[in-house]
Each structure stands twice: as C-alpha cells, then as structure tokens.
Enzyme design. Sequence first.
Site, short mmCIF file in Angstrom:
data_model
loop_
_atom_site.label_atom_id
_atom_site.label_comp_id
_atom_site.label_asym_id
_atom_site.label_seq_id
_atom_site.Cartn_x
_atom_site.Cartn_y
_atom_site.Cartn_z
CE LYS A 131 73.74 -67.11 -11.34
NZ LYS A 131 72.28 -67.02 -11.12
CG LEU A 189 72.37 -65.84 -16.23
CD1 LEU A 189 72.11 -64.45 -15.65
CD2 LEU A 189 73.53 -66.51 -15.50
CB SER A 215 71.18 -69.70 -13.42
OG SER A 215 70.87 -68.53 -12.67
CB ILE A 236 65.17 -64.31 -12.85
CG1 ILE A 236 64.09 -63.44 -13.52
CG2 ILE A 236 65.57 -65.47 -13.76
CD1 ILE A 236 64.55 -62.74 -14.78
N GLY A 237 63.90 -67.13 -11.41
CA GLY A 237 62.88 -68.17 -11.51
C GLY A 237 63.16 -69.35 -10.61
N GLY A 238 64.07 -69.11 -9.63
CA GLY A 238 64.44 -70.18 -8.70
C GLY A 238 65.93 -70.37 -8.57
CB SER A 239 68.70 -68.77 -10.41
OG SER A 239 68.15 -69.04 -11.67
#
Length: 562
Positions: A131, A189, A215, A236-239
Amino acid sequence: MVADWESRAKAKREAILNSIPEKWRLQKIPSAQEQKDVTGAYIQQFLNEKEVAITETDAVGIAEKVAAGEWSAVDVTEAFCHRASLAHQLVNCLHETFFDAALASAKDLDEYYAKNKKTVGPLHGVPVSLKDQFHVKGVETTMGYVGWIGTFEGKPDDQRKGTYESEMVRELRALGAVLYCKTSVPHTLMTGETVNNIIGYTWNPKNRYLCSGGSSGGEGALIGLKGSPGGFGTDIGGSIRIPAAFNGLYGIRPTAGRLPYEGMANSMDGQNSILSVVGPLATTVRGLRLLTKSILSEKPWLHDPLVVDMPWRDAQEQAILDIVKSSSNKGQLSFAVMRSDGIANPQPPVARAVNMVVEALGKAGHKIIEWKPPSHQTLLDISLMTWRYDGGKDVHEAFALSGEKISPQVKMSYGDKPREQLTAAQVAANNVAKRRFQKEYLDYWNSTAQETGTGQPVDGIISPLAPYPAARPELYRYYGYSVWVNGLDYTSVVVPVTTSDKSVDKYADGYTPINDQDKEVVDCYDAELYDGAHVGVQIVGRRFTEEKMLAIAEYIGQLLGK
C-alpha cells in the site's frame, strides 16, 4: 506549490502509466458496460501459459516452486509485473511501479540460489505488493495527495526523500521478498472507497460498477486480479478487511502492536486512541500465514518500539486443528453470530453470506449462539470521535499544499475546512469511555461461557464487515460493521463466501427499515447492479489471537469449499 494542481496530478498519472513497458500496454480499455468483470478469463487472454500458471499460484506455492528450483525469481517477478500492469490499466490500482529494481532484486536472488543451493529466507522470490504508505528507497510516496508529489510526506527539502525505507520494507527484503509496486489509496486514507486526484477511482475488478474498497483498495483490486499473490495494507476502520471482502480475498486485521508500523506514512499521526495497524491480504489463508509468520521471524519488536515481543505461536494454531479433527464432543468450537448491529441491517447478499457460514459450522457440529453485545452505537460514537480530535487539521493541511479539491467521500467526514479541535480533557474523557466500554464488552464475551455448552466463551464472532457486498461510488455511508473491531482492538480475519445473486438476494416483501441509517443502506441496494459481486464475512477473535483466527478462517474456507 499551490499553483495548478490539476496539471501536477495529470503529469503524475501519466508517469505511472508510462512506467508500464510498451509491450504490456492494452490497445483498448473496455467500459464497465462492455466488460463488467475483468478477472479470470478476461485478463488471462493477455498472458502466456506460463505467466498464467505463475500468477495463479498462491504465495506459498510460489515460495515452494522457487525454493525447489522449478521457477526462477526473475520469471516469477516478470509475470507479476506484467499482470500488475494489466490490472492498473483496467481498474486504476497502482500509484508506483519499480519493475526494473524488482527484476534486479530477483536476479540477485537467483544468483544467490545458484551459488548457495538455498534460499535467502521464507519469502525468497515471492513478489509482495505494498500500500502506498510504505517508504521504499528510490520510490515516491504520495498517499494520494497531489501536494506530496516530489516531496517526503509533503516536505520538499526533507533529507529522507528517495533514501528512506520503512521498517517492514527492510524486513521483507531480508526475507527474500521481491518488492515491485505500490498500490492506490484514497487521499487521507479515511474512506471505504479508493479515490484521489492523481489516479482517479479504483474500480472493483469483479464488478466495475462498484468500488474496490478502501483504504487499501489498490491492494484489494490488484490481488483480486492476481497481479500480486499477497501484499500489505493498513486498517484503522476496516481498511484491510473491506478490500479483502469486496475482492474475494482473505485478509487479517491484527491487534495493534503485533506487526511493525515503524517508518510508514499515515494520516493523523499521533492519534493513539485507535491505532492504524498493518496486515496482509492474500488469495489464500496459507498466504496470510506465510507473510505474517515471516515478518514475525524477523523479530520486529527489536526495531519497532510499539511491537509486542510475541513470536509466532504454533500451539495456538494447533489447538484449533486438534479440536476440528477430534470426533469427541469436546471436538467442538463455538461461535456467536451478529446478524445485525441494530443500527443498519446488512443487505441481502451479506445476510445470506453470514447464514452460509453459520449453516456450514452448524452442520459440522459446532455450537452457534446469537451475539447480543453492549450498544455498538456507543462504541461507534467513541471511535468516530478519535478521528476528529484535531478537527481535520492534518488532512486539510495536506490538501492545502496543492490546493486540490477534496473528494466527496472524504468531505463527508472532514468538510471543506478544519473544525474546532478537541481539548486535552475531551480526548482524555473519550479514552476513558473507550476503556470502560472495552471492559464491558470483555465481560459480555466471557459471559457466553454459560451459553456455549463447551464451558468456554465463544471462539469467535461471525459478522458482516460492511452492509454492502461492495459499495457503489459515493454511497459507502455506514462503517459500523468494521469500526467496532478497531474500537475494541480485536483480531479479525475476512473469509470470502459467495457472490451476489440477483435471483435470490432480495429484501423481503414489505421490509421496513429500522431507522434512517438503515433506510440509506436499503435505498442504495440494486440487485441487478450488484449481481456477481464478491461477498465476504469477518470472523472476529479476541486481542492477539492471530494464529487462532487464521486457523479458524482456513477451516471455515474448507467447509465452504474454498
């Protein structure tokens, strides 16, 4: 630097395309209407037989073939560089290519093997994609920001520009991995769709009317097209999990502190309430295991102060294998199923996928209970507050470097300009609220020992990770199914389950949305448009249970015939 951001973005976009060798250029890129699905036979037509064989082998198989001397690292690398080039032209999934450097590395690995009759390490000759948060020597990191072009994280005179490498990059090289490309991300992101002003929009290769997730959307799209056998994203939230599910892949969100993040670019650096974590995506669970286990063999805790001294634990994995192989009543796992978080119900394809996993485990003799946890709305409120601590100062300063426009997907969270920052007291209060909720959730998990019949709490939670199979552009609006895992810092592995089917995936007649949030999810459902899209679910475990959850995910995959 602020002047003419569009010209700078266009020049960078063209440079990425021009880095692809002429021999690998496609003469015509079909529209989504002409060719919705560019996976499988479609992309194979541009490759020779050996390239197809190489690129459709998982990371473990590649490592074995190279170690046995059957394939050279150069041949493997060239095949993946070719397929990655095709993938980018079809779905916009790359930010950087460095094929010449990769082929030089592969040549060195082949020479080492020829001389020593052994490999450098467990990833010898295995191409690994990254990434675009990883710093690689001689390669730019833009993270989707126009203002970062030609700089080091937006700083034009930083001496690290062009020379610095992230800790995990160093470790991957030491393990024998071949690094060859960096993949697309949404600027900031902080959205489940991958879009920025440099490369545009990263599309889902299985269904190019839909997003690839975010992201780590470039990773998801690239690996989904088998332009990489495995790579690393962040979450950080599903990336990690969102792109894995949307692209029919396996992916793991480890607990913070398990794998090294040292030296990577990031948004909101210094926000430590909910840390972004790094983890792999791959076509198979054994590919995830190889990448994770290999990194841990480098003892990253000696080089990253936030990594826990926790080598790979075979015993945790073996315990699951012993249970599922046992024929006794004790040979039983137990799971909870979260069919809804009470805020927004999953769309029909996702609900069906959850049921498929439940049925497969039940048929195999495992115990399933319903998950009725403390309020996820409370946890969601706590989690979302952490990303507003600085009022958007970090991301808006990055946009201001070039004056570029903010995508609608990001504007939804951060607006047109910075907002008021939270005080230290407010941050502290949110951290206290998070800790108390973690304790409440822990107690609830422990209480399930009374329901399982095994004398132990559930081994994992079967849950959607998004209400959508894959979201439509600008319509990824609800993140509750992924964010709760980050708020609790749990380990979670995505398992691909099925594909959307317009003939069966329908809302029940007379379905009434449970609230406005659910209505938004219902309104964006289109069975015809979603038809054929990948559908995955996540299996969530306690903190630091990476080995256990990978073993469970592999077992579930086998039950589903994956």
